[in-house]
Scaffold this active site. Structure first.
Site: not given
Length: 516
Positions: A233, A300
């Protein structure tokens, strides 16, 4: 509310604790001290709610219709995924979570709702969107390997009415949380119509924001306190490869410029984490994973641990270290997994003394561990006493107690409690020493201190299956016995070894000629 992050949109710096740690390295024991305060944390998770489905079986032949394996399913299970998995990680780590997102009026949405109701510390603030499917990912698995993943979803932006309802629901819960996580899976919930208004709303309340990004343009997250991109990312957004430390530093600073935030935490898989903060040198944390079974959901877990640690009052570097260790535990598990507070504490203790010390638990930790044992079908026993000087009679009692259960909790009176019961000259050993000695005994699985004259409230909180006491009591005389019998448990009276008592031992110490 944590005081170690600046809210970028308001520009209010409440406490300059975002600095580097001092010259002494942070120890795992100090990090464990942070983890023990996780019950203070209240975290709002906003983002894409996903249902993760697993269909597991055998695939021992190919289809005659095409060169593909034929799966014969033998078991299946569903778990909350995406932003819901972040919320699950918050609560298994010991914090409290509010989950805000969107589900459809469909079977997958109802399955997510059912799964969330099993967790008392998750408050679901979900909007049901008519005509919009709940995102569901179904994995077909044989021999530990995925054969196929089926994604049922839409990535379209939320309709205006749904976006407005979601923002209104968030506005209702925002004042009660310490930190906000934006869990962006690019499924349309954090669309333009939501994200900018949401960031303005959070800034007006002065709440720190952590964003786990999916957009290639990080400026969309302008104003967040911490951005947590992975290598892929950050490379897509900054065009800088973050494989090596120096490049990770440069990529993090480019991302920092794009967001105008306090910090960027670049997650680099096996290479660990790089923390880049405005006006500070980069910090590189090596990976702490012992083995890698599955990396799905590790992001997460990391962002949840980071948020909980910050909400519990940890400075950002220490919170990043805790998050790094937590993610290392997560990747050692199959599938979308969560990490329990007790697992994290265990990982932070590695030597023999620490192994003993980790048996000594605060009440909230003890409740979590007891619930975990009970969920595994284990029978939990409970004994209590001052245990001032351990003698053979104590060892006999504890061995007999442990024989009647799968896990044994020993509740120790604090020093103040002992003085009230035994007089001003007792205890001989302070509560820390007594707890460590007790925890070193093999029959004992957990030690908890209590300050009251009796352990009644502790018994009520931990709900043991077996209550153990010496046979010099009757069942009716055992404190908490009626409670344990009331929920279907057992009161077990253990025969005592004659000739052994702490008071007698102390008298012999003071006057050696006193006969045994």
């Amino acid at each position: 509310m944590p005081t170690n992050l600046m809210n970028i949109r308001t520009g209010a710096m409440t406490d300059p604790t975002l600095s580097l740690p001092g010259p002494d390295p942070i120890t795992d024991r100090e990090l464990a001290g942070i983890v023990r305060h996780f019950s203070r944390a209240r975290v709002l998770v906003v983002g894409d709610v996903i249902l993760d489905r697993y269909r597991i079986g055998d695939a021992q032949r190919l289809s005659p219709e095409a060169p593909i394996p034929v799966l014969r399913p033998s078991r299946q299970h569903d778990t909350p995924g995406g932003a819901a998995n972040v919320a699950m990680n918050v609560v298994t780590l010991g914090g409290h979570a509010v989950l805000a997102g969107v589900i459809g009026d469909d079977d997958a949405g109802r399955a997510v709702s059912r799964l969330l109701t099993d967790h008392a510390r998750i408050e679901a603030a979900l909007i049901v969107a008519q005509g919009r499917p709940t995102t569901a990912k179904t994995r077909f698995i044989a021999g530990g390997q995925q054969l196929l993943r089926l994604d049922e979803e839409t990535t379209a932006p939320l309709e205006e009415a749904t976006a407005a309802a979601l923002l209104d629901r968030i506005d209702q819960v925002l004042s009660g949380v310490d930190v906000v996580i934006l869990s962006d899976y690019a499924k349309g919930v954090l669309c333009d119509a939501v994200l900018d208004r949401l960031l303005d709303m959070i800034a007006a309340r002065g709440k720190p924001v952590i964003a786990d990004p999916k957009r290639p343009d990080f400026s969309a997250y302008r104003g967040v306190a911490v951005l947590t991109p992975n290598e892929h990312e950050v490379r897509a957004a900054t065009h800088i490869d973050a494989e090596h430390d120096a490049e990770a530093d440069r990529a993090g600073r480019a991302a920092l410029d794009a967001t105008g935030g306090d910090a960027v935490l670049v997650t680099r898989s096996a290479k660990g984490l790089t923390l880049v903060r405005r006006g500070e040198p980069a910090m590189h944390f090596p990976a702490r994973a012992l083995e890698v079974a599955d990396v799905s959901g590790a992001g997460d877990t990391l962002v949840a641990a980071l948020a909980v640690a910050l909400a519990a009052g940890a400075p950002l570097p220490e919170a990043s270290m805790v998050a790094n260790i937590t993610a290392g535990i997560s990747v050692g598990k199959k599938g979308t997994a969560t990490v329990a507070q007790t697992e994290l504490l265990n990982a932070l203790h590695t030597d023999g003394l620490a192994s003993t010390e980790r048996k000594v638990r605060e009440l909230e930790e003890a409740k979590l561990q007891t619930a975990a044992w009970r969920a595994q079908g284990l029978r939990v026993g409970f004994a209590n006493g001052c245990f001032d000087l351990i003698h053979p009679g104590h060892v006999w009692l504890l061995n007999q107690a442990r024989a009647g259960c799968d896990r044994l909790i020993v509740a120790l009176n604090t020093d103040a409690s002992v003085r009230r019961l035994k007089g001003p000259t007792r205890p001989v050993q302070n509560e820390d020493a007594r707890a460590i000695v007790m925890a070193s005994l093999s029959p004992v699985d957990m030690v908890v201190l209590f300050d009251e004259d009796t352990p009644l409230e502790l018994i009520r909180a931990l709900r043991p299956d077996v209550l153990i006491k010496g046979a010099d009591y009757t069942v009716e005389q055992v404190v908490g016995g009626d409670l344990v019998l009331g929920w279907g448990g057992e009161v077990k009276l253990v025969d005592l070894r004659e000739g052994h008592s702490t008071s007698g031992t102390i008298r012999r110490m003071m006057a050696p000629d006193v006969p045994a």
